[in-house]
Write an enzyme that holds these catalytic residues in place. Sequence first.
Site, mmCIF file in Angstrom:
data_model
loop_
_atom_site.group_PDB
_atom_site.id
_atom_site.type_symbol
_atom_site.label_atom_id
_atom_site.label_comp_id
_atom_site.label_asym_id
_atom_site.label_seq_id
_atom_site.Cartn_x
_atom_site.Cartn_y
_atom_site.Cartn_z
ATOM 1 N N GLU B 178 70.335 77.640 54.479
ATOM 2 C CA GLU B 178 69.306 77.107 53.068
ATOM 3 C C GLU B 178 70.823 76.816 51.974
ATOM 4 O O GLU B 178 71.264 77.561 52.590
ATOM 5 C CB GLU B 178 68.277 78.504 52.807
ATOM 6 C CG GLU B 178 69.284 79.526 53.014
ATOM 7 C CD GLU B 178 70.309 80.009 53.029
ATOM 8 O OE1 GLU B 178 70.560 80.404 51.551
ATOM 9 O OE2 GLU B 178 71.145 80.892 53.303
ATOM 10 N N GLU B 321 73.693 78.307 54.114
ATOM 11 C CA GLU B 321 73.845 77.809 54.570
ATOM 12 C C GLU B 321 73.501 76.973 55.798
ATOM 13 O O GLU B 321 73.352 75.952 56.475
ATOM 14 C CB GLU B 321 75.125 76.445 54.120
ATOM 15 C CG GLU B 321 76.020 76.267 53.515
ATOM 16 C CD GLU B 321 76.664 75.803 52.746
ATOM 17 O OE1 GLU B 321 77.531 75.397 54.257
ATOM 18 O OE2 GLU B 321 77.128 75.763 52.106
#
Lengths: 355, 355
Positions: B178, B321
């Site tokens: 994310e 991420e």
Amino acid sequence: VSELEQRLAALVASVAPTSEEAREAAWGELDRKTKPRGSLGRLEELAAAMAAATGTATPEPLRAAIVVAAADHGVAAEGVSAYPQEVTAQMLANFATGGAAVCVLARAVGAELVVVDAGVATAVDVPGVRTVAIVRGSANATRGPALGREDAVRAVLAGAELAHELVRGGTNVLVLGEMGIANTTVAAALAAALLQRDPQDLCGPGTGVGPGGVAHKAEVVSRMLAVNGPDPADPVGCLAAVGGCEIAFLAGVALGGAAGRALVVLDGLISSTAGLLAARLAPNALGYAVASHLSPEPGHAIVLDDLGLRPLLELGMRLGEGSGGALAVPILAAARDILVEMATFSDAGVTDTGR
Amino acid sequence: VSELEQRLAALVASVAPTSEEAREAAWGELDRKTKPRGSLGRLEELAAAMAAATGTATPEPLRAAIVVAAADHGVAAEGVSAYPQEVTAQMLANFATGGAAVCVLARAVGAELVVVDAGVATAVDVPGVRTVAIVRGSANATRGPALGREDAVRAVLAGAELAHELVRGGTNVLVLGEMGIANTTVAAALAAALLQRDPQDLCGPGTGVGPGGVAHKAEVVSRMLAVNGPDPADPVGCLAAVGGCEIAFLAGVALGGAAGRALVVLDGLISSTAGLLAARLAPNALGYAVASHLSPEPGHAIVLDDLGLRPLLELGMRLGEGSGGALAVPILAAARDILVEMATFSDAGVTDTGR
């Protein structure tokens, strides 16, 4: 000083310090990448360590080799292992034919596997094994030295020769793996001698002896030390006193790898004790060492603590063979790629707040 | 009940329990391999977990996809991040053009990278981004719900749809990644609501706010909860109350992945909170989850503890991420290969002492 010891001294002298200039350049580069400073944690430390070892902030893509060295130990006669000595030779054949854990893991992580008979009691005639056995198994160290001093040096030099060959071929990461029935006992004895620690602190279940077996191992190690009286200021003397051939060979791989500016990845107790021996011979070698994992074998944490190395993984692995070391390879490859391939804030047009 | 909530209920019902029969068959197989029983530690547990998830003791070779979902959050206006909101869109472009950490790591570990705009404030017109934005950024949850309830459900269903598509294409491991300025605040709020914990326990420095910033985040989270009064027995209500779109989407990826019998790899606090939401919606989904690493963000350990998941790595990574999740991929691949490719004692003619 013998010609052999002169060759060892030359090997030791050939290990240069790591490049602190390249390490700093790597940190500068990492701080320009599109991420908060330091937010990749130990991956960034590894990238900087790789730069320091190789001497450049743009190290080449990883090319890893796992060296798995096997040997037998006379002290197996003292009943210190859950497995009979014949298993060393059986497993050497299993390494060469691709069925062992380290073979599967080497393939999984894209590492070359180099299988070495460093002194198995009975020669194994299987293609794919490199035979560099100086002796066919060490002597029982509860009754006198495990190895002659010159043989111990020969085994170290043979390991360095393999490392030189691999480095010339482009290998920049060397993983130290091993196999040898009774070799947790031998490693515990060597670590106890070098670190001047109580054998009880360094002995554990190995491949699976019970609590009574652990006490017996510690007692056997105490006898190995009492009979031979190794001097911690003389690492080669300690090695000759307790053995073993695969540990000597792997210490040589570590020295040759460090001399060739490769990273040297330690696995469990035995492999890390080879790293300890290399660092005692050439303190500069420590800068090239990476601790891949922590095994539950109690001596392992003690050896890594002495070396000041923090393991990357703690997965309860206690097989040896280089199995934990293999799992460090993709982490090292990722660290190198972060350093060399990531975009900087200015490349990517991302706002940098300097955090 | 709306048609959307019926679709969500059907998704939840489609998540079957893992196969305990396949797990046991895997353990039987692992115990025949040429190694002492259990000596590969958590690698063996992972292999058994993969068997349980996929329903077979001979799972296919790993095919991993990292889904990195980005979204914006109205609560960023409360000054909870060290970075301005524009960075979300800038980083989305960086993901799509291959320069971000997760891009480098996905290539390093051989995983497919799927970049999703799940609700960034300003649409990013870059090839390689999948746009599934239900809303263009959530509302500021200190003033009312972050999302309408139907939009929250839509975002979950969109995530499940992507997972179904990937699983149909052969993906058997899904990593949840994310990006979203202020999303540690949103994740802390959602975890606090679902776990009924004090916001102070769940707030940390995120990408780099100082100690004063952490106290401010906790105060903002307290207001988000006080204004909306989310009910922990209603996970969708909690999600709608505090947001955010990427967390909703990733919870959907987790549900869709579990329904497709893929392993679902959690990354840091935000991704793990999406896993928590999925597990609250469908308790069976937990059997498919793997915790890749532990970040220093204090809420992460709390969320993983609640899920009963032990992280594989602890490397001080705090980027998000999917970066930590990526590093779990080669470990999972190694575990699968150990289960399927290693020789047994009888294959290799190695003496088995049953230890």
